[in-house]
Design an enzyme around this catalytic site. Sequence first.
Site, PDB file in Angstrom:
ATOM      1  N   SER A  62       0.844  -1.196   0.000  1.00  0.00           N
ATOM      2  CA  SER A  62       0.000   0.000   0.000  1.00  0.00           C
ATOM      3  C   SER A  62       0.874   1.239   0.000  1.00  0.00           C
ATOM      4  CB  SER A  62      -0.869  -0.012   1.261  1.00  0.00           C
ATOM      5  OG  SER A  62      -1.520   1.225   1.483  1.00  0.00           O
ATOM      6  N   TYR A 103      -2.843  -0.490  10.424  1.00  0.00           N
ATOM      7  CA  TYR A 103      -2.740  -0.751   8.986  1.00  0.00           C
ATOM      8  C   TYR A 103      -1.380  -0.302   8.454  1.00  0.00           C
ATOM      9  CZ  TYR A 103      -4.108  -0.983   4.078  1.00  0.00           C
ATOM     10  OH  TYR A 103      -4.168  -1.293   2.738  1.00  0.00           O
TER      11      TYR A 103
END
Length: 295
Positions: A142, A155
């Site tokens: 990501s 995250y």
Amino acid sequence: MTGTVGPLEGRVAVVTGAARGVGAAIARDLWSRGATVALLGLEEPGLAAVRDSLPGRARCWEADVTDETAMAEVADDVRRQLGPVSVVVANAGLAEGGPFAESDPATWRRVVEVNLIGSAITARAFLPQLRATRGYYLQIASLASIGAAPMMSAYCASKAGVESFAHALRAELAHEHVGVGIGYLNWTDTDMIRDADRYAVLRELRAHMPRPARKVYPAEFVARRMGRAVERRSAAAYVPAWLRTTQWVRAAMPPVVTAVSKRVLPGLERRSPFEATGLLGAGGRADAVGRRHPE
């Protein structure tokens, strides 16, 4: 004129988190490139629906990527039923948002377990087959792997971890001709992102990102880029392509994010008090249910 045979024709590809979203889209793309696809995830009805949309060359296994015994058994079963695996896409992931101090410790830990530990368990389970086939492992990462953001500590930590894990694994396996790639994704149109937009703090944080950085991309668009990376055994793939430029300035990103957050967060909190979101999206809810009611 006969068509050319693609590099994935007849190969076996494993995709984790394949019941929905990016995982399902990647599975469909790899299938379209000639691969036989093993779909792994927690949601058997969703997995079965994806399998049924890929006639003839797809099967599904319900498994928790953090369960080492279950994943080892699945890896053996995939090899027996489909043949040795040439591609593994470690896509399974969870997210939660909100202030770290007010987050539920078990939920925070679960995000890290699934995203980071689950990826490592996936790699461990299938590495013997990838070594035998000189295959390719694609780790879905990501923008959060490159630049951390407030209110997404679990995250961001887990995605930074999988990036580092993939770099280390690539170095370890290069002499064995096993490829390791990293897929850097930005905002993708999945139920996880749609759910995040229901929470004021996450919605506002995305709104304060530069315009190109807050654009949401269709899952099928992302999947095509990841499928191309698999065919090319790419070391890195970026969606959107401009995301590559963030690697050049990543050292400067933490102080910039801190300065912007210091200016923006107080006003956001006055308008809407920050709160923990819990696990986001249907996948997050399925994970929570599965842990409350194990088979």
